[in-house]
Design a protein around this motif. Structure first.
Motif, short mmCIF file in Angstrom:
data_model
loop_
_atom_site.label_atom_id
_atom_site.label_comp_id
_atom_site.label_asym_id
_atom_site.label_seq_id
_atom_site.Cartn_x
_atom_site.Cartn_y
_atom_site.Cartn_z
N THR A 44 0.87 -1.17 0.00
CA THR A 44 0.00 0.00 0.00
C THR A 44 0.91 1.22 0.00
OG1 THR A 44 -0.12 0.01 2.42
CG2 THR A 44 -1.91 -1.11 1.23
N PHE A 45 0.34 2.36 -0.39
CA PHE A 45 1.12 3.59 -0.48
C PHE A 45 0.40 4.70 0.27
CE2 PHE A 45 2.51 1.05 -3.99
CZ PHE A 45 3.86 1.34 -4.14
N ALA A 46 1.18 5.55 0.90
CA ALA A 46 0.63 6.72 1.57
C ALA A 46 1.57 7.89 1.33
CB ALA A 46 0.48 6.46 3.06
N ARG A 47 0.99 9.09 1.32
CA ARG A 47 1.77 10.30 1.13
C ARG A 47 2.17 10.84 2.49
NH1 ARG A 47 3.43 13.15 -2.29
NH2 ARG A 47 2.41 11.91 -3.87
N MET A 48 3.47 11.11 2.64
CA MET A 48 3.96 11.64 3.90
C MET A 48 3.66 13.14 4.03
SD MET A 48 5.10 8.95 5.20
CE MET A 48 5.92 9.62 6.64
#
Length: 369
Positions: A214-218
């Motif tokens: 999964t990907f998330a924006r910091m």
């Protein structure tokens, strides 16, 4: 084939103590279907010279539109057949006019007649599908039992597909590792911003290995190109409606799929890396990238040039870095990698086990360095 249960991919495996053969000298296994050209590259009544792992092969499209593949040499003087003439359903050598049919049999020598015909040349099983020309360069007796890759999204009108490919100066294994290891997003920081990948788990079978992310924006604003591929960014810690990316090497092919929170396949990438030279230090990539069309008519078509630009930038950065890895390997004369990501270590084991049984000679490697 049985899969290994899902494991914690964030753990660090202990280093292996037993010596293993250098993966960068393991040749790709020839007993599979490999694309050697795009359909558009072989015009009706024309021939094209290509290579697979140093072996010259000619692809010819006959008057009826059929494509066949032969070793690219005339049995007479060994000159390349691709420099000859496609004549009806056969190909004639451009030197003395020796003629070969699609099975490689010599069917005519103009100055000998048809009663004293010499031996022919090797023919390869050949299939055309989804704009690609596939050849089976290994044991022809196995061609019928080895399936061509399934590419359902390419034929589905719900998706728009981009065909792309480049030559890359590295061993094919570096390409598999690059795509499977999403921890390298820092390389793409100018295109992807502050995206962070999180590994959910990995699975393995006899001839495949896969990992979920999964990907998330910091922080920071989401780049437009990234939004086209991944959709609206999620905040770190958001567990709802996650997009899940699954990267899989099903030897010798590789896929990357992104599914939305409801399970819809929104992006489907199929790619393969075909060695060109005998040292297998240059490969030609063939990729099919399918994006699901949104509900708004023509929205994807309008955004397509931007998506092409974005993916080209990503590929350019990937190509640059894997070529630097290859340069380091050739300079050092061995694989000095200190890999700590478990799925990459499993991938390397898979590529060793599924690869060819011979070893690429050191002389060939040093000649290309």
């Amino acid at each position: 084939m049985h899969a290994v249960p899902v494991l914690d991919s964030n753990a660090i495996d202990p280093p292996a103590s037993a010596p293993v053969r250098d993966l960068r000298r393991v040749p790709i296994h020839p007993d599979h279907w490999y694309p050697l050209a795009w359909s558009r590259e072989v015009k009706r009544g024309k021939a094209l010279g290509v290579h697979f792992a140093g072996d010259p092969i000619v692809l010819a499209r006959t008057k009826s539109g059929k494509v066949f593949a032969l070793e690219d040499r005339c049995a007479h003087r060994q000159v390349p057949l691709h420099a000859g003439v496609v004549d009806g359903e056969s190909i004639r050598c451009g030197y003395h006019g020796w003629t070969y049919d699609c099975t490689g049999r010599c069917v005519d020598v103009p100055y000998l007649g048809r009663e004293r015909l010499p031996n022919g040349v090797r023919a390869y099983p050949c299939r055309e599908m989804h704009g690609l020309i596939f050849v089976f360069p290994g044991d022809a007796a196995l061609a019928e039992e080895r399936p061509l890759p399934a590419l359902p999204s390419v034929a589905d009108k719900a998706y728009k597909t981009r065909r792309f490919g480049r030559e890359v100066k590295c061993h094919y294994s570096f390409m598999h590792e690059n795509l499977m290891d999403m921890n390298h997003q820092f390389l793409h920081r100018r295109q992807m911003g502050q995206m962070r990948a999180r590994s959910l788990g990995r699975r393995r079978g006899e001839d495949w290995v896969e990992v979920d992310y999964t990907f998330a924006r910091m922080e920071g604003k989401q780049p437009v190109g990234e939004a086209l591929v991944f959709g609206a960014s999620k905040k770190e810690g958001d567990q709802n409606d996650k997009d899940v990316m699954t990267v899989r090497t099903g030897y010798p092919y590789q896929t990357l799929q992104i599914r939305s929170g409801d399970g819809t396949l929104v992006m489907d990438l199929w790619i393969v890396y075909v060695p060109l030279d005998a040292a297998q230090r240059t490969n030609r990539t063939f990729g099919l990238l399918s994006i699901r069309r949104p509900g708004i008519p023509f929205a994807l078509d309008l955004a397509w040039p931007l998506l092409v630009w974005f993916t080209e930038r990503i590929f350019k950065e990937d190509r640059w870095i894997v070529e630097r890895e290859q340069e380091a390997h050739d300079k050092q004369g061995a694989d000095w990698n200190h890999e700590v990501f478990p799925v990459i270590n499993e991938l390397r084991d898979l590529l060793r086990n599924c690869g060819g049984r011979t070893v690429i000679p050191i002389r060939q490697v040093s000649d290309t360095a």
